[in-house]
Enzyme design. Structure first.
Site, PDB file in Angstrom:
ATOM      1  N   HIS A   1      -7.927  65.197  32.413  1.00 25.92           N
ATOM      2  CA  HIS A   1      -6.485  65.444  32.429  1.00 25.92           C
ATOM      3  C   HIS A   1      -5.922  64.919  31.112  1.00 25.92           C
ATOM      4  O   HIS A   1      -5.673  63.747  30.959  1.00 25.92           O
ATOM      5  CB  HIS A   1      -5.856  64.702  33.610  1.00 25.92           C
ATOM      6  CG  HIS A   1      -4.379  64.878  33.718  1.00 25.92           C
ATOM      7  ND1 HIS A   1      -3.789  66.107  33.887  1.00 25.92           N
ATOM      8  CD2 HIS A   1      -3.364  63.983  33.682  1.00 25.92           C
ATOM      9  CE1 HIS A   1      -2.487  65.956  33.959  1.00 25.92           C
ATOM     10  NE2 HIS A   1      -2.192  64.679  33.835  1.00 25.92           N
TER      11      HIS A   1
ATOM     12  N   ARG B   1       4.167  57.213  31.183  1.00 22.20           N
ATOM     13  CA  ARG B   1       4.261  57.371  29.727  1.00 22.20           C
ATOM     14  C   ARG B   1       5.714  57.431  29.276  1.00 22.20           C
ATOM     15  O   ARG B   1       6.560  57.989  29.959  1.00 22.20           O
ATOM     16  CB  ARG B   1       3.602  58.685  29.311  1.00 22.20           C
ATOM     17  CG  ARG B   1       2.143  58.561  29.064  1.00 22.20           C
ATOM     18  CD  ARG B   1       1.622  59.774  28.351  1.00 22.20           C
ATOM     19  NE  ARG B   1       1.718  60.978  29.145  1.00 22.20           N
ATOM     20  CZ  ARG B   1       1.576  62.194  28.647  1.00 22.20           C
ATOM     21  NH1 ARG B   1       1.370  62.360  27.349  1.00 22.20           N
ATOM     22  NH2 ARG B   1       1.636  63.241  29.418  1.00 22.20           N
TER      23      ARG B   1
ATOM     24  N   THR C   1      -2.465  57.549  38.999  1.00 17.53           N
ATOM     25  CA  THR C   1      -2.114  56.747  37.818  1.00 17.53           C
ATOM     26  C   THR C   1      -2.888  57.200  36.574  1.00 17.53           C
ATOM     27  O   THR C   1      -4.084  57.451  36.638  1.00 17.53           O
ATOM     28  CB  THR C   1      -2.427  55.252  38.094  1.00 17.53           C
ATOM     29  OG1 THR C   1      -1.695  54.839  39.249  1.00 17.53           O
ATOM     30  CG2 THR C   1      -2.053  54.375  36.913  1.00 17.53           C
TER      31      THR C   1
ATOM     32  N   ARG D   1      -1.338  59.339  26.916  1.00 16.87           N
ATOM     33  CA  ARG D   1      -1.859  58.819  28.179  1.00 16.87           C
ATOM     34  C   ARG D   1      -2.790  57.644  27.890  1.00 16.87           C
ATOM     35  O   ARG D   1      -2.881  56.706  28.671  1.00 16.87           O
ATOM     36  CB  ARG D   1      -2.641  59.907  28.902  1.00 16.87           C
ATOM     37  CG  ARG D   1      -1.762  60.975  29.506  1.00 16.87           C
ATOM     38  CD  ARG D   1      -2.579  61.916  30.370  1.00 16.87           C
ATOM     39  NE  ARG D   1      -1.716  62.939  30.952  1.00 16.87           N
ATOM     40  CZ  ARG D   1      -1.476  64.112  30.379  1.00 16.87           C
ATOM     41  NH1 ARG D   1      -2.022  64.422  29.234  1.00 16.87           N
ATOM     42  NH2 ARG D   1      -0.674  64.985  30.963  1.00 16.87           N
TER      43      ARG D   1
HETATM   44  P1  A3D Z   1       7.072  54.828  38.279  1.00 18.09           P
HETATM   45  O1  A3D Z   1       8.285  55.501  38.786  1.00 18.09           O
HETATM   46  O2  A3D Z   1       7.216  53.865  37.170  1.00 18.09           O
HETATM   47  O3  A3D Z   1       6.334  54.114  39.508  1.00 18.09           O
HETATM   48  C1  A3D Z   1       5.254  53.252  39.352  1.00 18.09           C
HETATM   49  C2  A3D Z   1       5.456  52.120  40.316  1.00 18.09           C
HETATM   50  O4  A3D Z   1       4.290  51.268  40.286  1.00 18.09           O
HETATM   51  C3  A3D Z   1       6.658  51.215  39.978  1.00 18.09           C
HETATM   52  O5  A3D Z   1       7.575  51.228  41.051  1.00 18.09           O
HETATM   53  C4  A3D Z   1       6.034  49.834  39.777  1.00 18.09           C
HETATM   54  O6  A3D Z   1       6.852  48.774  40.261  1.00 18.09           O
HETATM   55  C5  A3D Z   1       4.748  49.971  40.587  1.00 18.09           C
HETATM   56  N1  A3D Z   1       3.738  48.979  40.253  1.00 18.09           N
HETATM   57  C6  A3D Z   1       3.474  48.385  39.063  1.00 18.09           C
HETATM   58  N2  A3D Z   1       2.476  47.503  39.193  1.00 18.09           N
HETATM   59  C7  A3D Z   1       2.081  47.531  40.492  1.00 18.09           C
HETATM   60  C8  A3D Z   1       1.085  46.857  41.230  1.00 18.09           C
HETATM   61  N3  A3D Z   1       0.281  45.941  40.661  1.00 18.09           N
HETATM   62  N4  A3D Z   1       0.970  47.146  42.552  1.00 18.09           N
HETATM   63  C9  A3D Z   1       1.790  48.044  43.146  1.00 18.09           C
HETATM   64  N5  A3D Z   1       2.743  48.723  42.476  1.00 18.09           N
HETATM   65  C10 A3D Z   1       2.893  48.459  41.170  1.00 18.09           C
HETATM   66  O7  A3D Z   1       5.987  55.931  37.805  1.00 18.09           O
HETATM   67  P2  A3D Z   1       5.713  57.383  38.407  1.00 18.09           P
HETATM   68  O8  A3D Z   1       5.743  57.290  39.873  1.00 18.09           O
HETATM   69  O9  A3D Z   1       6.574  58.370  37.709  1.00 18.09           O
HETATM   70  O10 A3D Z   1       4.217  57.601  37.883  1.00 18.09           O
HETATM   71  C11 A3D Z   1       3.162  56.816  38.386  1.00 18.09           C
HETATM   72  C12 A3D Z   1       1.873  57.051  37.606  1.00 18.09           C
HETATM   73  O11 A3D Z   1       1.454  58.409  37.745  1.00 18.09           O
HETATM   74  C13 A3D Z   1       1.972  56.807  36.087  1.00 18.09           C
HETATM   75  O12 A3D Z   1       0.804  56.159  35.639  1.00 18.09           O
HETATM   76  C14 A3D Z   1       2.027  58.217  35.520  1.00 18.09           C
HETATM   77  O13 A3D Z   1       1.573  58.271  34.185  1.00 18.09           O
HETATM   78  C15 A3D Z   1       1.106  58.941  36.463  1.00 18.09           C
HETATM   79  N6  A3D Z   1       1.233  60.386  36.496  1.00 18.09           N
HETATM   80  C16 A3D Z   1       0.069  61.106  36.590  1.00 18.09           C
HETATM   81  C17 A3D Z   1       0.096  62.478  36.639  1.00 18.09           C
HETATM   82  C18 A3D Z   1      -1.180  63.241  36.736  1.00 18.09           C
HETATM   83  O14 A3D Z   1      -1.163  64.447  36.765  1.00 18.09           O
HETATM   84  C19 A3D Z   1      -2.441  62.534  36.789  1.00 18.09           C
HETATM   85  C20 A3D Z   1       1.329  63.151  36.608  1.00 18.09           C
HETATM   86  C21 A3D Z   1       2.485  62.398  36.528  1.00 18.09           C
HETATM   87  C22 A3D Z   1       2.441  61.011  36.470  1.00 18.09           C
END
Ligand code: A3D
Length: 320
Positions: free
Chosen positions: A175, A82, A119, A88
């Site tokens: 969530h 986000r 995710t 979300r």
């Molecule tokens: P980020 O650092 O952007 O990492 C996401 C990774 O996914 C990037 O490196 C992208 O290149 C990669 N990606 C995109 N498309 C693909 C694909 N098709 N196949 C493989 N990899 C791909 O994000 P983040 O690590 O900070 O967060 C990841 C997710 O977790 C996001 O959707 C957040 O909203 C979510 N999230 C959830 C919570 C919960 O409590 C549920 C908490 C924090 C973050």
């Protein structure tokens, strides 16, 4: 034989997961990302710390699903986080497409894995991941409740000036802003929160403010970071779930699990306490809820249902 954990998404959470899993020697790690250099770079960087930290695991960075073959656990963070001001739910369209690709990759290479989805929007994405992959519902689960509960515990620990380990609590529901922290199932140093309110150790207003801050815990961090969202605590929570599965600890952990009649709901994922052991989600634990808590839980479930309807509009395949 050493276990294998593949991390689909090597961004902020994926990288932190890789580091935590390695230092704990929980399993060999495969970091997968469509941005291959990011996966390779992080894997190499962590591998180069093995001699300093003294751990012994293999780390691989890749953008090829074949390298994730026969994983014991897969943790999915692939997607877009986000941005400030983005809900979300806004993420839905973008992340659904990504999750479809990921689910196909997992089904082909690791159909027996225990899959933990992180995710967002969590409850709907985990439901889509299960449907797209065709893996059993007991093997696909979402991480959110441990994080939400740990935020609630942290804020309470600050208020009561006691370490978080002295606090037990539970957060139910989807969530999102409708999540349901449960003061009636919370104790601080063994004393129920209800009793602490009666004894004026905390005012009702203060407790409501803490509950509200817990609900908005993710947004508070996004506002600080400006770019990206929380990653240390989400990764720690993901590791706790993976560990309970790999080591068959049978811990009762709040997570987004598939409901098949429990709490009066069917055919959807929502945040509930679940026992995680070597069979995956071995049981959804039903705790007794008061009328008000039941009502709030229903509101939260309805929010998840509504968003899933929106997901079906984007991809009618999800209605099957
Ligand atoms: P980020 O650092 O952007 O990492 C996401 C990774 O996914 C990037 O490196 C992208 O290149 C990669 N990606 C995109 N498309 C693909 C694909 N098709 N196949 C493989 N990899 C791909 O994000 P983040 O690590 O900070 O967060 C990841 C997710 O977790 C996001 O959707 C957040 O909203 C979510 N999230 C959830 C919570 C919960 O409590 C549920 C908490 C924090 C973050």
């Amino acid at each position: 034989m050493r276990k294998k954990i593949s991390l689909i998404g090597a961004g902020q959470i994926g990288g932190t997961l890789a580091h935590l899993i390695s230092t704990e020697e929980l399993a060999d790690v495969v970091l997968f990302d469509v941005v291959e250099g990011m996966a390779k770079g992080k894997a190499l960087d962590i591998a180069q710390s093995t001699s300093v930290d003294g751990f012994d695991v293999n780390l691989v960075g890749t953008s090829n699903y074949d390298d994730t073959k026969n994983s014991d656990v897969i943790i999915v963070t692939a997607g877009v986080p986000r941005k400030p001001g983005m809900s979300r739910d806004d993420l839905l369209g973008i992340n659904l497409k990504i999750i479809k690709q990921v689910a196909e990759g997992i089904a082909k290479t690791s159909p027996n894995a225990f899959v933990i989805c992180i995710t967002n929007p969590l409850d709907v994405i985990v439901m889509a991941l299960q449907k797209y992959s065709g893996l059993p519902t007991s093997k696909v689960v979402g991480m959110a409740g441990i994080l939400d509960s740990s935020r609630f515990k942290y804020f309470l620990s600050q208020e009561f000036k006691t370490p978080t380990k002295n606090i037990n609590t539970l957060v139910l529901g989807g969530h999102g802003d409708t999540m349901v922290p449960l003061p009636n199932h919370t104790t601080v140093n063994g004393k129920s929160l209800k009793q602490l309110v009666t004894e004026n150790k905390i005012t009702k207003e203060k407790l409501d403010a803490i509950i509200n801050r817990t609900r908005k815990g993710g947004a508070e961090i996004i506002k600080f970071l400006e770019k990206g969202s929380a990653f240390y605590a989400p990764a720690a929570a993901g590791v706790e779930m993976a560990k309970s599965y790999i080591k068959n600890l049978k811990k009762t952990l709040p997570c987004a699990a598939y409901l098949n009649g429990e709490y009066g709901f069917k055919n959807l994922y929502a945040g509930v306490p679940a026992i995680i052991g070597s069979q995956g989600v071995e049981k959804v634990v039903e705790i007794k809820l008061e009328e008000k808590e039941k009502e709030n839980f229903k509101v939260s479930i309805n929010a998840v249902k509504e968003l899933f309807e929106a997901a079906i509009k984007i991809d009618p395949d999800l209605s099957n």
